[in-house]
Each structure stands twice: as C-alpha cells, then as structure tokens.
Design an enzyme around this catalytic site. Structure first.
Site, PDB file in Angstrom:
ATOM      1  N   ARG A 150       0.816  -1.227   0.000  1.00  0.00           N
ATOM      2  CA  ARG A 150       0.000   0.000   0.000  1.00  0.00           C
ATOM      3  C   ARG A 150       0.845   1.270   0.000  1.00  0.00           C
ATOM      4  O   ARG A 150       0.409   2.332   0.426  1.00  0.00           O
ATOM      5  CB  ARG A 150      -0.970   0.037   1.186  1.00  0.00           C
ATOM      6  CG  ARG A 150      -1.970  -1.079   1.155  1.00  0.00           C
ATOM      7  CD  ARG A 150      -3.199  -0.759   1.980  1.00  0.00           C
ATOM      8  NE  ARG A 150      -4.146  -1.836   1.869  1.00  0.00           N
ATOM      9  CZ  ARG A 150      -4.121  -2.929   2.632  1.00  0.00           C
ATOM     10  NH1 ARG A 150      -3.209  -3.069   3.573  1.00  0.00           N
ATOM     11  NH2 ARG A 150      -5.011  -3.877   2.453  1.00  0.00           N
ATOM     12  N   LYS A 189       3.510  11.587 -10.936  1.00  0.00           N
ATOM     13  CA  LYS A 189       2.612  10.795 -11.775  1.00  0.00           C
ATOM     14  C   LYS A 189       3.288   9.461 -12.057  1.00  0.00           C
ATOM     15  O   LYS A 189       4.403   9.427 -12.581  1.00  0.00           O
ATOM     16  CB  LYS A 189       2.329  11.502 -13.103  1.00  0.00           C
ATOM     17  CG  LYS A 189       1.246  12.557 -13.002  1.00  0.00           C
ATOM     18  CD  LYS A 189       0.830  13.019 -14.376  1.00  0.00           C
ATOM     19  CE  LYS A 189      -0.236  14.085 -14.284  1.00  0.00           C
ATOM     20  NZ  LYS A 189      -0.600  14.625 -15.609  1.00  0.00           N
ATOM     21  N   GLU A 216       9.399  18.506 -24.455  1.00  0.00           N
ATOM     22  CA  GLU A 216       8.759  18.897 -23.182  1.00  0.00           C
ATOM     23  C   GLU A 216       9.301  20.240 -22.698  1.00  0.00           C
ATOM     24  O   GLU A 216       8.588  21.005 -22.051  1.00  0.00           O
ATOM     25  CB  GLU A 216       8.953  17.811 -22.111  1.00  0.00           C
ATOM     26  CG  GLU A 216       8.441  16.426 -22.477  1.00  0.00           C
ATOM     27  CD  GLU A 216       6.909  16.308 -22.545  1.00  0.00           C
ATOM     28  OE1 GLU A 216       6.197  17.256 -22.149  1.00  0.00           O
ATOM     29  OE2 GLU A 216       6.433  15.256 -23.014  1.00  0.00           O
ATOM     30  N   LYS A 254       8.280  23.146 -13.669  1.00  0.00           N
ATOM     31  CA  LYS A 254       7.470  21.989 -13.270  1.00  0.00           C
ATOM     32  C   LYS A 254       7.211  22.013 -11.765  1.00  0.00           C
ATOM     33  O   LYS A 254       6.102  21.724 -11.299  1.00  0.00           O
ATOM     34  CB  LYS A 254       8.190  20.703 -13.683  1.00  0.00           C
ATOM     35  CG  LYS A 254       7.459  19.441 -13.325  1.00  0.00           C
ATOM     36  CD  LYS A 254       6.753  18.793 -14.485  1.00  0.00           C
ATOM     37  CE  LYS A 254       5.727  17.794 -14.001  1.00  0.00           C
ATOM     38  NZ  LYS A 254       5.820  16.499 -14.637  1.00  0.00           N
ATOM     39  N   GLU A 275      -3.654  17.936 -10.584  1.00  0.00           N
ATOM     40  CA  GLU A 275      -4.150  18.357 -11.894  1.00  0.00           C
ATOM     41  C   GLU A 275      -5.626  18.750 -11.875  1.00  0.00           C
ATOM     42  O   GLU A 275      -6.425  18.320 -12.696  1.00  0.00           O
ATOM     43  CB  GLU A 275      -3.911  17.240 -12.929  1.00  0.00           C
ATOM     44  CG  GLU A 275      -3.968  17.765 -14.360  1.00  0.00           C
ATOM     45  CD  GLU A 275      -3.659  16.690 -15.397  1.00  0.00           C
ATOM     46  OE1 GLU A 275      -2.619  16.022 -15.248  1.00  0.00           O
ATOM     47  OE2 GLU A 275      -4.441  16.558 -16.341  1.00  0.00           O
ATOM     48  N   ARG A 288      -2.011  22.403 -13.477  1.00  0.00           N
ATOM     49  CA  ARG A 288      -1.172  21.304 -13.994  1.00  0.00           C
ATOM     50  C   ARG A 288      -1.668  20.793 -15.348  1.00  0.00           C
ATOM     51  O   ARG A 288      -0.890  20.222 -16.120  1.00  0.00           O
ATOM     52  CB  ARG A 288      -1.092  20.166 -12.969  1.00  0.00           C
ATOM     53  CG  ARG A 288      -0.091  19.104 -13.352  1.00  0.00           C
ATOM     54  CD  ARG A 288       0.272  18.194 -12.209  1.00  0.00           C
ATOM     55  NE  ARG A 288       1.227  17.188 -12.642  1.00  0.00           N
ATOM     56  CZ  ARG A 288       1.816  16.311 -11.847  1.00  0.00           C
ATOM     57  NH1 ARG A 288       1.561  16.330 -10.560  1.00  0.00           N
ATOM     58  NH2 ARG A 288       2.675  15.435 -12.322  1.00  0.00           N
ATOM     59  N   ASN A 339      -0.417  19.402 -20.324  1.00  0.00           N
ATOM     60  CA  ASN A 339      -0.910  18.533 -21.402  1.00  0.00           C
ATOM     61  C   ASN A 339      -0.902  19.245 -22.753  1.00  0.00           C
ATOM     62  O   ASN A 339      -1.410  18.699 -23.745  1.00  0.00           O
ATOM     63  CB  ASN A 339      -2.329  18.042 -21.078  1.00  0.00           C
ATOM     64  CG  ASN A 339      -2.335  17.184 -19.838  1.00  0.00           C
ATOM     65  OD1 ASN A 339      -1.403  16.416 -19.614  1.00  0.00           O
ATOM     66  ND2 ASN A 339      -3.348  17.333 -19.010  1.00  0.00           N
ATOM     67  N   HIS A 345      -0.387  17.342 -25.974  1.00  0.00           N
ATOM     68  CA  HIS A 345      -0.544  15.921 -25.669  1.00  0.00           C
ATOM     69  C   HIS A 345      -1.868  15.325 -26.146  1.00  0.00           C
ATOM     70  O   HIS A 345      -1.971  14.109 -26.250  1.00  0.00           O
ATOM     71  CB  HIS A 345      -0.370  15.673 -24.161  1.00  0.00           C
ATOM     72  CG  HIS A 345       1.076  15.715 -23.727  1.00  0.00           C
ATOM     73  ND1 HIS A 345       1.867  16.838 -23.872  1.00  0.00           N
ATOM     74  CD2 HIS A 345       1.877  14.777 -23.163  1.00  0.00           C
ATOM     75  CE1 HIS A 345       3.079  16.577 -23.406  1.00  0.00           C
ATOM     76  NE2 HIS A 345       3.119  15.333 -22.974  1.00  0.00           N
ATOM     77  N   HIS A 380      -0.756  12.100 -27.814  1.00  0.00           N
ATOM     78  CA  HIS A 380      -1.069  10.736 -27.366  1.00  0.00           C
ATOM     79  C   HIS A 380      -1.796   9.955 -28.455  1.00  0.00           C
ATOM     80  O   HIS A 380      -1.552   8.761 -28.633  1.00  0.00           O
ATOM     81  CB  HIS A 380      -1.932  10.773 -26.096  1.00  0.00           C
ATOM     82  CG  HIS A 380      -1.127  10.952 -24.843  1.00  0.00           C
ATOM     83  ND1 HIS A 380      -1.686  11.315 -23.642  1.00  0.00           N
ATOM     84  CD2 HIS A 380       0.191  10.812 -24.598  1.00  0.00           C
ATOM     85  CE1 HIS A 380      -0.746  11.389 -22.721  1.00  0.00           C
ATOM     86  NE2 HIS A 380       0.401  11.087 -23.276  1.00  0.00           N
ATOM     87  N   HIS A 402       7.796   9.869 -28.063  1.00  0.00           N
ATOM     88  CA  HIS A 402       6.887  10.772 -27.353  1.00  0.00           C
ATOM     89  C   HIS A 402       7.179  12.223 -27.742  1.00  0.00           C
ATOM     90  O   HIS A 402       6.265  13.000 -28.013  1.00  0.00           O
ATOM     91  CB  HIS A 402       7.059  10.566 -25.844  1.00  0.00           C
ATOM     92  CG  HIS A 402       6.131  11.395 -25.019  1.00  0.00           C
ATOM     93  ND1 HIS A 402       4.765  11.218 -25.025  1.00  0.00           N
ATOM     94  CD2 HIS A 402       6.356  12.434 -24.177  1.00  0.00           C
ATOM     95  CE1 HIS A 402       4.195  12.092 -24.214  1.00  0.00           C
ATOM     96  NE2 HIS A 402       5.140  12.839 -23.688  1.00  0.00           N
TER      97      HIS A 402
HETATM   98  N1  GLY Z   1       3.751  15.218 -17.597  1.00  0.00           N
HETATM   99  C1  GLY Z   1       2.664  16.006 -17.204  1.00  0.00           C
HETATM  100  C2  GLY Z   1       2.520  16.131 -15.740  1.00  0.00           C
HETATM  101  O1  GLY Z   1       3.383  15.711 -15.005  1.00  0.00           O
HETATM  102  O2  GLY Z   1       1.531  16.641 -15.275  1.00  0.00           O
END
Ligand code: GLY
Length: 375
Positions: free
Chosen positions: A126, A148, A190, A232, A242, A246, A250, A253, A257, A270
């Site tokens: 956990r 993430k 990025e 970041k 997010e 945040r 994207n 993306h 994606h 990517h």
């Molecule tokens: N890669 C996007 C984020 O970390 O929110």
C-alpha cells in the site's frame, strides 16, 4: 524554491528536493544514509540502463552500508504494462528477507522506468518510499518530477496509475551529456512545452542555445534542466492533482497521445508526437486569434531547429492511419483527459501563457490535422 543546483517541490510534509549536478549517482548512497531511516534499497531499472549503471549505483549504496537488490525488466514503452508490473511486483514481494515499509525503491532510468517503478512503489504494501534517478532528459525535466506514476493499457497510454511523490530526485547531469541526440530531442519537446505555457524567455534561451543543447554541452544542458524543473516544480507545488494549473502540461498531448497510439509502439517517439501536437495546438490558437501567427510560427521554427517534426512529411515512415483525422478522432476521444464527446485542448494565449479550452470544435481539429498534412 530554488538554491544553487537544487529545487524544492513544495507539498507540505511531502515536500522533496530535486538536485541537479554532475556526479550525483555516486552520491546516492550517502544521500540515502543521511536523509532516510532505511537500510535496504531495491533498484528498479530496465535492461538497457541497468547494464550501464546498476553496478556503480549498487557500489554507492553498498559503500554507504545499505543492503541492495536490483530488478530489471526489458527496455521499451511496449513493456510499460500490467504484465511487466506483475513480474516486477512478484519479484519484489518474493525477496528474502521480505521488503517492509522502510525499504526504499530506487528508480533508475528514463520515463518508462520512472512510471513503472513509481507505480510499483505506490502499490507495494500500500505504498513504500521511492527516490528517482532519471537517466534521460525527458525523465529529468518532466516524468521524474511531480509524482505521476503508471502503466499503459490496451485502451490507451497511462490509463492505469497513481499519484505517488518521490522522496528525492537526483539528476546526475553527467549521465545526460552522453545521451544520443534522438534521446535529447525527446526531452526537448517537453522543454518547449514548458516554455510556451509558462516562460517566453525560456523559448528564447532554447532558440539561441539549440546547437549547444543538441551537442549536449554541459553548461547549457544543466541550465536548461534547472529552468525546466523550476517551472514543473512551481506548477506541481500549486496543483499536485491536476485540478487546474497542472493541466497546462498537457499542451501538445491531446493529439500527441493519439498519434503515439495510432502509430503503434515504436512508431514515433513521445517527443516527436508532442512536437506535432504543439504545432497543431498553435495552429488552432492562431486561427482563433488567441495567439499571433508570428508567435505560432516561432514555436514551429524552434521545434524545427531542434530537429523535431512539425509536419507529417517529417515522419515518412508513419502509419497512414496516424495522419487521418477520422482515425485519430476516436483515439483522442478515448484519452483520459477528454471530457464526454468533446476533445479538450490546451491552447497557447501568446508565448508563455496558455489555458484549457473545452469548446474546441471537431472542425478546428480537422483543419489542424489538414495543416500538418499540407505544410
Ligand atoms: N507530464 C505532465 C505532468 O506531469 O503533469
């Protein structure tokens, strides 16, 4: 918050530091011994990175008095899935003596390793602690910071996952100066993303230093990493889960994606996918009058200077269905960021500013894909 060579991710009691400097891998053992109450470290890595760096990392940890074990899985995005997770988790839980909550997972590798090792750490017993040693630019400036973690599913990328913050991130810039140019470009997309949504001066820096950055010169590369981690860090510190800010990360993306999924694993990187996605988003933004056409053109030319694709003609081996609006649309609609029936896009509002738009019409998306096909 930033000090020389380190930046804080400010999340109250779960705050952590990202250190950026040469030679950090050899310091991992002392860092762990000094900062955490742990005697045991399990390195999770992939076959490529593991062959290069497991030994020196193990040496550093053992010299600091830790008991160390390493688990490697086959390299490649196609292995970031539940099957690999199962194998890694069973090996971790089958160790003798058994791991406990004071065991530290050490993620060693690029974005795939970070996502998978982080998800293993999030779910074993956990949740156990982990630290991250990113070995690619993409992982250094994006994936290793912000918690993430996750896996791809057949239905789409990153559809299984959890937020689980690392306790420490060590970016050893020496490892990044030996990366092949294609790997650097993957991360540079990025960096352009961060610049367009938050910091126009970073875009100028990237434009000016593109040759030095592509040549992996240590000074410009270290500055690039620090500036991107700072962006970041500020975003994640303000909006860890997010809910608002945040989502700007994207940018590029939604289409990116979809392109990656349509192209199939290994069809394009990517960074290439995000580069195309950013060009499309700038095109939509300029057509809406949100962004001046000269600014959209600047983003495109910076991406070109980094040798990232800005039109389908730059990707001659791409599967035909990945160029087709009708084929891409259902995949975009399946993206977990898509709200019901509408495709949500992050659109720039000039350089250094962006917002989430829920009202992007399919016709606008079709025109953007047409633009990528024609230009
Ligand atoms: N890669 C996007 C984020 O970390 O929110």
């Amino acid at each position: 918050m930033a000090e020389a060579g380190k930046i804080k991710i400010d999340l109250g009691p779960r705050s952590y530091w990202v250190h950026v400097r040469p030679g950090l891998m050899a310091r991992t053992g002392p860092f762990l011994a000094e900062m955490f109450n742990t005697r045991r470290a399990i390195i999770i890595t992939d076959s490529t990175v593991g062959a290069l760096y497991t030994r020196p990392l193990q040496d550093s940890l053992r010299t600091a008095g830790l008991n160390v074990h390493a688990i490697a899985f086959p390299a490649g995005e196609e292995h970031k899935n539940l099957a690999t997770y199962n194998v890694v988790m069973e090996r971790l839980l089958g160790l003798n003596p058994p791991i406990d909550r004071r065991t530290m997972i050490v993620s060693l590798g690029g974005g795939v390793v970070g996502d998978l090792a982080g998800f293993v750490a999030a779910t074993a017993l956990r949740g156990v602690d982990f630290i991250s040693l990113p070995t690619t630019l993409l992982a250094a400036v994006d994936a290793s910071v912000g918690g993430k973690t996750g896996l791809d599913a057949q239905a789409g990328k990153n559809l299984v996952g959890a937020f689980h913050q690392p306790r420490l991130v060590l970016i050893d810039t020496t490892l990044l100066t030996t990366l092949p140019a294609a790997q650097l470009r993957n991360g540079l997309a990025e960096c352009v993303k961060h610049a367009v949504v938050r910091d126009a001066t970073l875009l100028n820096f990237i434009a000016e230093k593109a040759p030095a950055i592509l040549a992996a010169q240590p000074g410009p590369l270290a500055e690039l990493i620090l500036r991107n981690v700072a962006i970041k860090a500020a975003i994640v510190s303000a909006d860890e889960h997010e809910k608002s800010l945040r989502a700007l990360l994207n940018f590029g993306h939604t289409l990116g994606h979809a392109l990656e999924t349509a192209a199939g694993y290994g069809g394009l990187s990517h960074g290439q996918a995000v580069s195309m996605g950013m060009v499309a988003a700038c095109h939509i933004a300029a057509a809406r009058g949100l962004m001046h056409a000269t600014h959209a053109a600047k983003v495109r030319s910076v991406l070109e200077s980094l040798k990232l694709p800005v039109r389908f003609a730059d990707l001659p081996t791409l599967d035909a269905k990945a160029r087709d609006f009708q084929a891409l649309l259902p995949i975009m609609g399946r993206d977990k960021k898509a709200a019901r029936g509408t495709v949500r896009w992050i659109l720039p509002k000039g350089l250094g500013d962006a917002a989430l738009f829920e009202d992007v019409k399919l016709e606008e998306v079709r025109k953007a894909i047409e633009y990528l096909n024609l230009s």
